[in-house]
Motif scaffolding. Structure first.
Motif, PDB file in Angstrom:
ATOM      1  N   PRO A  23       0.814  -1.216   0.000  1.00  0.00           N
ATOM      2  CA  PRO A  23       0.000   0.000   0.000  1.00  0.00           C
ATOM      3  C   PRO A  23       0.847   1.266   0.000  1.00  0.00           C
ATOM      4  O   PRO A  23       1.984   1.261   0.468  1.00  0.00           O
ATOM      5  CB  PRO A  23      -0.804  -0.117   1.294  1.00  0.00           C
ATOM      6  N   ASN A  24       0.261   2.318  -0.517  1.00  0.00           N
ATOM      7  CA  ASN A  24       0.933   3.598  -0.626  1.00  0.00           C
ATOM      8  C   ASN A  24       0.805   4.351   0.692  1.00  0.00           C
ATOM      9  O   ASN A  24      -0.293   4.708   1.116  1.00  0.00           O
ATOM     10  CB  ASN A  24       0.304   4.406  -1.768  1.00  0.00           C
ATOM     11  N   VAL A  25       1.930   4.576   1.352  1.00  0.00           N
ATOM     12  CA  VAL A  25       1.932   5.182   2.692  1.00  0.00           C
ATOM     13  C   VAL A  25       1.315   6.580   2.676  1.00  0.00           C
ATOM     14  O   VAL A  25       0.533   6.937   3.558  1.00  0.00           O
ATOM     15  CB  VAL A  25       3.371   5.217   3.244  1.00  0.00           C
ATOM     16  N   VAL A  26       1.667   7.361   1.683  1.00  0.00           N
ATOM     17  CA  VAL A  26       1.140   8.730   1.609  1.00  0.00           C
ATOM     18  C   VAL A  26      -0.364   8.711   1.428  1.00  0.00           C
ATOM     19  O   VAL A  26      -1.103   9.457   2.095  1.00  0.00           O
ATOM     20  CB  VAL A  26       1.828   9.505   0.472  1.00  0.00           C
ATOM     21  N   ASN A  27      -0.860   7.870   0.536  1.00  0.00           N
ATOM     22  CA  ASN A  27      -2.308   7.804   0.306  1.00  0.00           C
ATOM     23  C   ASN A  27      -3.052   7.344   1.547  1.00  0.00           C
ATOM     24  O   ASN A  27      -4.140   7.852   1.859  1.00  0.00           O
ATOM     25  CB  ASN A  27      -2.613   6.873  -0.867  1.00  0.00           C
ATOM     26  N   GLN A  54      12.622   8.825   3.498  1.00  0.00           N
ATOM     27  CA  GLN A  54      11.987   9.496   2.360  1.00  0.00           C
ATOM     28  C   GLN A  54      10.478   9.601   2.573  1.00  0.00           C
ATOM     29  O   GLN A  54       9.862  10.592   2.151  1.00  0.00           O
ATOM     30  CB  GLN A  54      12.299   8.748   1.065  1.00  0.00           C
ATOM     31  N   ASP A  55       9.879   8.602   3.211  1.00  0.00           N
ATOM     32  CA  ASP A  55       8.443   8.690   3.508  1.00  0.00           C
ATOM     33  C   ASP A  55       8.130   9.939   4.320  1.00  0.00           C
ATOM     34  O   ASP A  55       7.117  10.610   4.099  1.00  0.00           O
ATOM     35  CB  ASP A  55       7.979   7.464   4.317  1.00  0.00           C
ATOM     36  N   VAL A  56       8.994  10.214   5.292  1.00  0.00           N
ATOM     37  CA  VAL A  56       8.768  11.373   6.161  1.00  0.00           C
ATOM     38  C   VAL A  56       8.788  12.662   5.339  1.00  0.00           C
ATOM     39  O   VAL A  56       7.938  13.538   5.512  1.00  0.00           O
ATOM     40  CB  VAL A  56       9.817  11.420   7.283  1.00  0.00           C
ATOM     41  N   LEU A  57       9.730  12.758   4.431  1.00  0.00           N
ATOM     42  CA  LEU A  57       9.807  13.938   3.566  1.00  0.00           C
ATOM     43  C   LEU A  57       8.575  14.040   2.677  1.00  0.00           C
ATOM     44  O   LEU A  57       8.022  15.134   2.476  1.00  0.00           O
ATOM     45  CB  LEU A  57      11.076  13.879   2.714  1.00  0.00           C
TER      46      LEU A  57
END
Length: 238
Positions: A23-27, A54-57
């Motif tokens: 799954p897409n973390v941002v979504n 990079q997820d955090v950014l």
């Protein structure tokens, strides 16, 4: 009403287990906000086994509710938080090989180190919370280092809830009373669930925010993410 911050680490764990971006973390973070969550929490660890730096950014660009970054303040973590400048940073004394957080700070032993960290982040306009056990001395020590809030480590409460919930919550009530008296904001997290959350929220004076990940994501497998977030929010109603 106590605010709900959803920890999305487990979403990243699932993604990483297969590679790719599903799954897409941002979504998922955006969906959590859309479904009513009042904050998003991430806990990047040095090995990036779940949330990646990079997820955090990427999340910083899109999260519109409170963004809370928690973790052990090593050099890379400090650089990340300094760059992202979230609404809140939660300092957690994780060992490098820890599976999950398992203790709060000894705010007396680490007073000088925590004082420096707190000042550094507060100077950037970031609210600081320190992860502590339900120990009145540790709460008092947290006040001395200048933090804005503490986060009570609630695993012991969750572990003993079924056998005697009044006894399980008692030390947390005392710690919360001390925090309130000292003017510290109060957060809580770790192993809070649909089973034990309402009793905890009703017992703890001045509880501002809970951060919940593992139990909430597990419940979402059965109830769906939107419905699960609503169920958790309902537990937090006054």
């Amino acid at each position: 009403m106590t605010r709900l911050s959803v920890n999305i680490n487990k979403i990243a764990t699932l993604r990483n287990s297969r590679g790719g971006n599903n799954p897409n973390v941002v979504n998922v973070a955006l969906d959590c906000e859309r479904f009513g969550a009042q904050g998003i929490t991430v806990h990047p660890r040095p090995d990036e086994r779940h949330i990646r730096y990079q997820d955090v950014l990427d999340l910083k660009k899109v999260v519109t509710t409170e963004f809370n970054i928690e973790g052990n303040p090593d050099a890379r973590f400090i650089e990340l938080v300094t760059r992202v400048r979230p609404e809140q940073v939660t300092l957690v004394p994780d060992a490098v090989d820890a599976i999950t957080s398992n203790a709060g700070w000894d705010t007396l032993t680490h007073r000088a180190h925590l004082t420096d960290l707190v000042k550094r982040f507060k100077d950037l306009g970031i609210r600081v919370s320190i992860f502590v056990d339900a120990d009145e001395r540790m709460v008092e020590g947290a006040k001395e280092v200048g933090t804005d809030r503490i986060e009570l480590y609630t695993e012991p409460y969750a572990t003993h809830y079924a056998e005697d919930r009044a006894a399980a919550v008692a030390p947390f009530v005392k710690a919360a009373q001390v925090a309130n008296k000292l003017g510290l904001g109060l957060n809580a997290g770790h192993d809070l669930s649909l089973e034990n959350l309402r009793y905890f929220q009703q017992a703890i004076p001045g509880l501002l925010e809970v951060s919940i990940g593992h139990a909430l994501i597990s419940d979402a497998l059965y109830f769906g993410l939107e419905n699960t977030i609503q169920l958790y929010l309902k537990q937090l109603e006054e």
